[in-house]
Motif scaffolding. Structure first.
Motif, PDB file in Angstrom:
ATOM      1  N   CYS A 197       0.854  -1.207   0.000  1.00  0.00           N
ATOM      2  CA  CYS A 197       0.000   0.000   0.000  1.00  0.00           C
ATOM      3  C   CYS A 197       0.884   1.249   0.000  1.00  0.00           C
ATOM      4  O   CYS A 197       0.627   2.197  -0.749  1.00  0.00           O
ATOM      5  N   ALA A 198       1.902   1.249   0.851  1.00  0.00           N
ATOM      6  CA  ALA A 198       2.819   2.393   0.961  1.00  0.00           C
ATOM      7  C   ALA A 198       3.493   2.668  -0.381  1.00  0.00           C
ATOM      8  O   ALA A 198       3.512   3.804  -0.855  1.00  0.00           O
ATOM      9  N   ALA A 199       4.018   1.615  -1.022  1.00  0.00           N
ATOM     10  CA  ALA A 199       4.711   1.764  -2.312  1.00  0.00           C
ATOM     11  C   ALA A 199       3.741   2.271  -3.383  1.00  0.00           C
ATOM     12  O   ALA A 199       4.099   3.132  -4.193  1.00  0.00           O
ATOM     13  N   SER A 200       2.502   1.750  -3.382  1.00  0.00           N
ATOM     14  CA  SER A 200       1.513   2.182  -4.371  1.00  0.00           C
ATOM     15  C   SER A 200       1.199   3.662  -4.203  1.00  0.00           C
ATOM     16  O   SER A 200       1.124   4.400  -5.191  1.00  0.00           O
ATOM     17  N   LEU A 201       1.043   4.112  -2.954  1.00  0.00           N
ATOM     18  CA  LEU A 201       0.706   5.519  -2.698  1.00  0.00           C
ATOM     19  C   LEU A 201       1.862   6.455  -3.056  1.00  0.00           C
ATOM     20  O   LEU A 201       1.644   7.460  -3.736  1.00  0.00           O
ATOM     21  N   THR A 202       3.081   6.143  -2.609  1.00  0.00           N
ATOM     22  CA  THR A 202       4.202   7.061  -2.883  1.00  0.00           C
ATOM     23  C   THR A 202       4.565   7.064  -4.372  1.00  0.00           C
ATOM     24  O   THR A 202       5.163   8.013  -4.860  1.00  0.00           O
ATOM     25  N   THR A 203       4.192   5.998  -5.101  1.00  0.00           N
ATOM     26  CA  THR A 203       4.392   5.974  -6.559  1.00  0.00           C
ATOM     27  C   THR A 203       3.272   6.750  -7.248  1.00  0.00           C
ATOM     28  O   THR A 203       3.527   7.632  -8.071  1.00  0.00           O
ATOM     29  N   ALA A 204       2.015   6.440  -6.884  1.00  0.00           N
ATOM     30  CA  ALA A 204       0.839   7.071  -7.516  1.00  0.00           C
ATOM     31  C   ALA A 204       0.807   8.581  -7.279  1.00  0.00           C
ATOM     32  O   ALA A 204       0.243   9.320  -8.094  1.00  0.00           O
ATOM     33  N   ALA A 205       1.410   9.045  -6.179  1.00  0.00           N
ATOM     34  CA  ALA A 205       1.419  10.470  -5.841  1.00  0.00           C
ATOM     35  C   ALA A 205       1.963  11.336  -6.982  1.00  0.00           C
ATOM     36  O   ALA A 205       1.558  12.481  -7.147  1.00  0.00           O
ATOM     37  N   PHE A 206       2.891  10.767  -7.784  1.00  0.00           N
ATOM     38  CA  PHE A 206       3.510  11.559  -8.855  1.00  0.00           C
ATOM     39  C   PHE A 206       2.604  11.709 -10.078  1.00  0.00           C
ATOM     40  O   PHE A 206       2.878  12.551 -10.934  1.00  0.00           O
ATOM     41  N   ILE A 207       1.524  10.917 -10.157  1.00  0.00           N
ATOM     42  CA  ILE A 207       0.611  11.014 -11.312  1.00  0.00           C
ATOM     43  C   ILE A 207      -0.053  12.402 -11.371  1.00  0.00           C
ATOM     44  O   ILE A 207       0.017  13.054 -12.414  1.00  0.00           O
ATOM     45  N   PRO A 208      -0.676  12.904 -10.257  1.00  0.00           N
ATOM     46  CA  PRO A 208      -1.285  14.235 -10.369  1.00  0.00           C
ATOM     47  C   PRO A 208      -0.292  15.352 -10.673  1.00  0.00           C
ATOM     48  O   PRO A 208      -0.626  16.302 -11.378  1.00  0.00           O
ATOM     49  N   GLN A 209       0.967  15.229 -10.157  1.00  0.00           N
ATOM     50  CA  GLN A 209       1.970  16.261 -10.465  1.00  0.00           C
ATOM     51  C   GLN A 209       2.343  16.219 -11.950  1.00  0.00           C
ATOM     52  O   GLN A 209       2.443  17.270 -12.601  1.00  0.00           O
ATOM     53  N   ALA A 210       2.525  15.002 -12.483  1.00  0.00           N
ATOM     54  CA  ALA A 210       2.858  14.844 -13.906  1.00  0.00           C
ATOM     55  C   ALA A 210       1.714  15.386 -14.764  1.00  0.00           C
ATOM     56  O   ALA A 210       1.938  16.130 -15.727  1.00  0.00           O
ATOM     57  N   TRP A 211       0.490  15.046 -14.398  1.00  0.00           N
ATOM     58  CA  TRP A 211      -0.687  15.501 -15.142  1.00  0.00           C
ATOM     59  C   TRP A 211      -0.807  17.024 -15.104  1.00  0.00           C
ATOM     60  O   TRP A 211      -1.020  17.668 -16.146  1.00  0.00           O
ATOM     61  N   MET A 212      -0.646  17.611 -13.914  1.00  0.00           N
ATOM     62  CA  MET A 212      -0.777  19.064 -13.742  1.00  0.00           C
ATOM     63  C   MET A 212       0.270  19.818 -14.572  1.00  0.00           C
ATOM     64  O   MET A 212      -0.047  20.811 -15.226  1.00  0.00           O
ATOM     65  N   THR A 213       1.517  19.319 -14.533  1.00  0.00           N
ATOM     66  CA  THR A 213       2.600  19.970 -15.268  1.00  0.00           C
ATOM     67  C   THR A 213       2.332  19.894 -16.776  1.00  0.00           C
ATOM     68  O   THR A 213       2.538  20.862 -17.506  1.00  0.00           O
TER      69      THR A 213
END
Lengths: 84, 84
Positions: B10-26
């Motif tokens: 769960c921890a690995a999935s969250l800290t990995t998935a966290a970068f999706i909204p930043q990538a999308w926003m940029t």
């Protein structure tokens, strides 16, 4: 110390230290509109899970690295909320 | 599966998935001036070390999670360099 342990400590130090320039930049320029709110909310949830993981395994390097990352990521999230 | 393993995934999935909204926003706003260049350079160096750690320990979850994070962080870094 095992080579893998050494590589792990270097990895943890780098992925933790990486948040220092972002925290500094957000604080310095008092602007955070380019930083994703969702990223930091999800990331902090992940860091809390990593801390739980470290506590369950009694793995102090995992606990300590994630406490430092939690402080830095929370600071960036606070700046994002203050300067939005 | 152990509770600690489940928490770790769960921890690995969250800290990995966290970068999706930043990538999308940029990508979405074609702006990256609020994103720290130093953060992503140091972070990617750390992710490469985590991949090395995973390879040394033959730990596939570590390798896979870090490949996904590497792709997302490299994308954000590329946007930062393109839109600076």
């Amino acid at each position: 110390m095992l080579t893998s342990d050494l590589v792990g400590y270097c990895a943890a130090s780098l992925t933790t230290a990486a948040f220092i320039p972002q925290a500094w930049m957000t604080w310095r320029f008092k602007r955070a509109e380019g930083v994703s709110l969702s990223m930091y909310v999800i990331f902090i949830a992940g860091i809390l899970m990593w801390m739980t993981y470290g506590i369950l395994l009694q793995a102090w390097p995992v606990i300590i690295a994630n406490i430092v990352t939690l402080v830095l990521a929370s600071f960036i999230l606070a700046m994002k909320l203050i300067y939005k």
